[in-house]
Design a protein around this motif. Structure first.
Motif, PDB file in Angstrom:
ATOM      1  N   PRO A 128       0.522  -1.302  -0.530  1.00 59.90           N
ATOM      2  CA  PRO A 128       0.099  -0.193  -0.242  1.00 59.90           C
ATOM      3  C   PRO A 128       0.854   1.432  -0.025  1.00 59.90           C
ATOM      4  O   PRO A 128       1.938   1.123   0.053  1.00 59.90           O
ATOM      5  CB  PRO A 128      -0.435  -0.693   1.176  1.00 59.90           C
ATOM      6  CG  PRO A 128       0.038  -1.089   2.122  1.00 59.90           C
ATOM      7  CD  PRO A 128       1.032  -1.748   0.820  1.00 59.90           C
ATOM      8  N   LEU A 129      -0.081   2.141  -0.113  1.00 57.00           N
ATOM      9  CA  LEU A 129       0.634   3.788  -0.664  1.00 57.00           C
ATOM     10  C   LEU A 129       1.438   4.592   1.008  1.00 57.00           C
ATOM     11  O   LEU A 129       2.560   4.532   1.153  1.00 57.00           O
ATOM     12  CB  LEU A 129       0.310   4.878  -0.704  1.00 57.00           C
ATOM     13  CG  LEU A 129       0.989   6.666  -0.914  1.00 57.00           C
ATOM     14  CD1 LEU A 129       1.867   5.872  -2.180  1.00 57.00           C
ATOM     15  CD2 LEU A 129      -0.820   7.568  -1.403  1.00 57.00           C
ATOM     16  N   HIS A 130       0.682   4.172   2.015  1.00 54.00           N
ATOM     17  CA  HIS A 130       0.546   4.396   3.291  1.00 54.00           C
ATOM     18  C   HIS A 130       1.278   2.952   4.401  1.00 54.00           C
ATOM     19  O   HIS A 130       0.959   2.955   5.568  1.00 54.00           O
ATOM     20  CB  HIS A 130      -0.071   5.421   3.929  1.00 54.00           C
ATOM     21  CG  HIS A 130       0.149   6.157   2.852  1.00 54.00           C
ATOM     22  ND1 HIS A 130       1.326   7.905   3.558  1.00 54.00           N
ATOM     23  CD2 HIS A 130      -0.840   6.686   2.774  1.00 54.00           C
ATOM     24  CE1 HIS A 130       0.650   8.592   2.574  1.00 54.00           C
ATOM     25  NE2 HIS A 130      -0.262   7.800   1.651  1.00 54.00           N
ATOM     26  N   GLY A 131       2.430   1.964   3.878  1.00 55.53           N
ATOM     27  CA  GLY A 131       2.488   1.248   4.395  1.00 55.53           C
ATOM     28  C   GLY A 131       3.620   0.860   5.399  1.00 55.53           C
ATOM     29  O   GLY A 131       4.481   2.141   5.370  1.00 55.53           O
ATOM     30  N   GLY A 132       3.817  -0.193   6.170  1.00 55.26           N
ATOM     31  CA  GLY A 132       5.166  -0.163   7.589  1.00 55.26           C
ATOM     32  C   GLY A 132       5.953  -1.060   6.616  1.00 55.26           C
ATOM     33  O   GLY A 132       6.389  -2.153   6.184  1.00 55.26           O
TER      34      GLY A 132
END
Length: 244
Positions: A128-132
């Motif tokens: 995802p775009l704001h993954g960890g």
């Protein structure tokens, strides 16, 4: 390096003393001198330069890590996500790969390694775009490191398996050139496709980060498809050769 070279020369001289007169009649003295001087000196230089490069790279890694953490801790963690994969590949290159191939042959490790690399690329294709780091980056890197480490040596062995001894040097050069050229061309093609995909998403009104992420998704998805195709091709060809 000097100690290793000294021990090699000593063992080499003792081995020459144990050989029969018939051996010394057949082998030219110049060949023995070349082995005792040039080859052993090349071994010493290899060990010496290898140790220097290892220490230099280790120091560079420590300094670069400190600098990255001091500048931006989050980006430093992302940069260090490559380290576990590199350590896994190094472990396989040193000893694990030879043991696995010696026990299970070429086909199984090659096929499984390529499938693991496919899974790692597929995980990156859905990041995802704001993954960890832990849920979205590290699993893919571990799978890539495990797959590449497991499949790299079997690929070389499969490529050199049916080569005549007098053509092994030429075949080895072709394989290494194919690795370098294939990697460079593949990276250039995937980067171009990712850039085109990003530009298309930006033209459609998408945000910059989302468009960039979409371009990477396309590149990783295509890489996963190509790796899966390579796994199927390698497994099929090696199975056909083993049956034949």
């Amino acid at each position: 390096s000097q100690t290793v070279a000294y021990r090699l020369r000593l063992d080499f001289f003792q081995q020459l003393q144990r050989l029969s007169f018939g051996f010394h009649d057949k082998i030219h003295s110049g060949d023995l001198i070349t082995r005792g001087m040039l080859d052993l000196e090349g071994t010493r230089m290899f060990i010496q330069n290898g140790m220097m490069q290892f220490l230099t790279l280790a120091l560079l890694l420590v300094v670069a890590t400190f600098q990255m953490v001091h500048t931006d801790a989050v980006m430093a963690l992302l940069g260090l996500a490559f380290v576990p994969a590199d350590l896994i590949m190094a472990a396989f290159s040193v000893s694990l790969s030879a043991k696995v191939v010696g026990r299970y042959g070429i086909r199984g490790p090659l096929w499984i390694g390529l499938l693991l690399a496919t899974a790692g690329l597929a995980l990156f294709a859905r990041a995802p775009l704001h993954g960890g780091l832990l849920p979205d980056v590290l699993p893919g890197m571990l799978l890539l490191g495990l797959g590449a480490g497991l499949a790299f040596n079997p690929v070389l062995l499969a490529a050199m398996n049916d080569v005549a001894p007098d053509q092994s040097g030429l075949a080895s050069g072709l394989v290494n050139t194919s690795f370098m050229m294939g990697g460079a061309l593949g990276l250039a093609a995937l980067a171009s496709l990712a850039d085109a995909r990003t530009a298309r998403l930006l033209q459609d009104g998408g945000e910059a980060l989302a468009a960039l992420n979409g371009g990477y998704h396309l590149a990783f998805a295509l890489g996963a498809c190509l790796t899966a195709a390579a796994a199927a091709l390698a497994g099929g060809l090696l199975l056909r050769n083993s049956v034949a």
